[in-house]
Scaffold this motif. Structure first.
Motif, PDB file in Angstrom:
ATOM      1  N   MET A  51       0.842  -1.190   0.000  1.00  0.00           N
ATOM      2  CA  MET A  51       0.000   0.000   0.000  1.00  0.00           C
ATOM      3  C   MET A  51       0.884   1.249   0.000  1.00  0.00           C
ATOM      4  O   MET A  51       0.627   2.220  -0.705  1.00  0.00           O
ATOM      5  CB  MET A  51      -0.909  -0.025   1.232  1.00  0.00           C
ATOM      6  N   GLN A  52       1.946   1.201   0.793  1.00  0.00           N
ATOM      7  CA  GLN A  52       2.881   2.330   0.875  1.00  0.00           C
ATOM      8  C   GLN A  52       3.439   2.683  -0.487  1.00  0.00           C
ATOM      9  O   GLN A  52       3.501   3.852  -0.875  1.00  0.00           O
ATOM     10  CB  GLN A  52       4.063   1.973   1.796  1.00  0.00           C
TER      11      GLN A  52
ATOM     12  N   ALA B 113       1.094   4.522  -2.678  1.00  0.00           N
ATOM     13  CA  ALA B 113       0.979   5.941  -2.328  1.00  0.00           C
ATOM     14  C   ALA B 113       2.143   6.731  -2.936  1.00  0.00           C
ATOM     15  O   ALA B 113       1.956   7.799  -3.519  1.00  0.00           O
ATOM     16  CB  ALA B 113       0.961   6.091  -0.806  1.00  0.00           C
TER      17      ALA B 113
ATOM     18  N   GLY C  57      -3.396   2.329  -1.659  1.00  0.00           N
ATOM     19  CA  GLY C  57      -2.350   3.266  -1.241  1.00  0.00           C
ATOM     20  C   GLY C  57      -2.482   4.575  -1.999  1.00  0.00           C
ATOM     21  O   GLY C  57      -2.393   5.667  -1.419  1.00  0.00           O
TER      22      GLY C  57
END
Lengths: 343, 343
Positions: B231-232, B235, B261
DNA sequence: GAGGTTTATGTTATCGGTAACAAGCGGCTG
DNA sequence: CAGCCGCTTGTTACCGATAACATAAACCTC
């Protein structure tokens, strides 16, 4: 190219014949630290590769009275934390040539019994079971197996053998203590079907104990049905809680999935988190760290559980472990974040 | 209670002696459909249970020239979709007494080769590998193994044996077609490290092909690093895309994790989804259905892949499968949701 | 009641490796 | 050169179960 599938796989005997040596020499050629003429060894390897020979571990292990298996039971694969534990465990054992033999019990002690019986038939060299609650027969089977038994993800009151885990009740108590310290009083719990997921039930027990200790109302609770807890059921549980106890200030959830589901329900209803309602989860799943607002949660360090279990098993094998049943206690980490106003 | 661990486990011979019969009678007593006096059978079972006898599957299988294992390789357990496939597969095979022997290759074809070599030594009765890209040696090992080989989660151009999968490129093309039909033109792609995750690379290839087919700019892309996509990293990738191409209208992601993300990053930056930016993912993970807004995604039906694979293997075992290599094509489902304005 | 059949059990050989022991052979020592 | 050593290779028995065959007793059938 499309040769018919070999009905009879190539054995050492075939390789021996083709290489003009005895089976024993072939056997030696495949084992390190054995005296075989290096040319002979090379020739045997070449012949074997050419013939498509595949070593039969089962036969070798039967003779050697070992299996190179470590049996592992987990409730389900559909949980990143158990998956992480198994992953770390596999990795730790792979170096010593040990294979994890995995089974799922779907959070059911009777299925666990059947599963363990089946796994033991493969003569594993150790068995790792998730949880510390079992049927009497399971306890007997494990106790008589004559191999190391490790219970993980829990701290059973009466362990069967070794333990690598943490107190599920204890860490929820810590969470409640934190919320109370921050001034929250009307705190609810989401999750904890006592009949089935024993670790979930332990967490609920921790919640109740902490609330009573603080002299607070422990009556705010909503179950999420059968484990594993889903995001959907968390959303439904939040709806129920807010219907029955509209003045609730904070919600502690049995798992991050429930907590995230509750959070999304808040977004849909215009309940501000954490201003109107604080939310805390359990498990430190990826979603907790990235969602908006980020979720306060507890990290049970699943990778560490797997790694420490592997270490323990290797030490037992090597004979370097201390005598008697070991209990390795893992301390879960409280991860404070925005959903409880700690961001 | 704390008896010293049995150094020598109880064997049939011990049970036979204790029950006053021959080993063969004990063997028969443990097999259904064999003629043994029912009293004798009951006595043998009682004696065996009392002595803590555990049947040795390995020895029996050596004699019977079988293993009851189905070897399965997946990239990682830390992906709910692979976990679901394995889960359905295990469940489908368990009825016939088949055990899944699982290994992880970490999205690496060389690790896959080592893993497959190791798994084959256990003489599995079939092998299921995730993905259709392998080293030449892996292809040779599988081709010569003389057991059914099933490649899943892919539709390889040159299959080794059977296939149960779908086109990773094709379904991303469908997604792009949908977005174009809805009027989106400046579409970016997040993910797809071509060197490593071959299915991720296929999805990117599908994106590029569809964009070119529509005569659109296919130059908007940001990788997310090594699989599994986090997910990081989704982003971060969104940040990069918006920095380089601020006028982007829609983003197609290699996985829901990346998409979620990206969505959270939009929330932090005040980018409205779908008004300012549409987002689509892949995988139909739980988060896609519950987050706000819900995420448009593609459901590859991982459970069905596992179940169909189990069916195929059982049919092959029973001899009821059609001759020759089977290719079972799964059609992934487009799940339209709010993040592309389809809610 | 002789001969055939069924039922229950035992004996032998075997699956594919390997531990333990034996033996051949060249080299080295005194 | 007898005697011993080390290196390499072969022979035999065995791990724990079971298929295949053999056998003994009971049970029919005409």
């Amino acid at each position: 190219m499309a040769r018919p599938p070999n009905p009879k796989p190539v054995t050492m005997k075939d390789v021996a014949r083709a290489a003009g040596v005895s089976v024993m020499t072939v056997s030696r050629a495949f084992k390190a630290d054995t005296s075989v003429n290096s040319e002979t060894r090379a020739r045997i390897h070449a012949v074997a590769e050419e013939m498509g020979y595949v070593f039969d571990v089962m036969a070798a292990n039967l003779r050697a009275q070992k299996s190179d298996f470590v049996a592992v039971t987990i409730p389900t694969l559909s949980n990143a934390n158990f998956a992480d534990t198994v992953d770390a465990l596999s990795r730790g054992l792979a170096g010593e040539g040990l294979q994890v033999l995995l089974g799922y019990d779907n959070y059911d002690v009777d299925e666990e019994e059947r599963l363990i019986e089946q796994l033991l038939r493969r003569r594993p060299e150790a068995i790792v079971v998730t949880g510390g609650t079992h049927t009497p027969r399971t306890r007997r089977l494990l106790g008589n197996a004559g191999i190391p038994v490790v219970e993980i993800w829990d701290l059973p009151a009466d362990p069967i053998g070794h333990v690598v885990g943490f107190s599920n009740a204890g860490c929820i108590e810590d969470m409640v203590d934190h919320l109370v310290a921050k001034g929250y009083r009307r705190i609810a719990f989401i999750g904890g079907d006592p009949e089935q997921d024993t670790r979930g039930a332990d967490r609920k027990r921790g919640f109740l104990r902490a609330m009573r200790r603080h002299g607070l109302d422990a009556g705010r609770a909503a179950g999420v049905g059968r484990s594993p807890a889903s995001m959907q059921s968390g959303a439904r549980a939040l709806t129920r809680i807010m219907a029955e106890h509209p003045d609730t200030q904070a919600v502690v959830c049995v798992a991050d999935q429930s907590a995230f589901g509750a959070l999304t329900e808040c977004m849909r209803r215009g309940i501000r988190v954490p201003e109107d309602l604080a939310i805390a989860g359990f498990g430190a799943f990826e979603v907790a760290a990235i969602c908006v607002p980020t979720l306060t949660t507890i990290d049970p360090l699943p990778g560490r559980i797997g790694a420490r279990t592997a270490e323990l098993l290797l030490a037992l094998r090597a004979g370097t472990a201390p005598d008697g049943p070991q209990t390795i206690s893992i301390t879960p980490a409280l991860r404070l974040a925005q959903s409880t106003g700690d961001g």
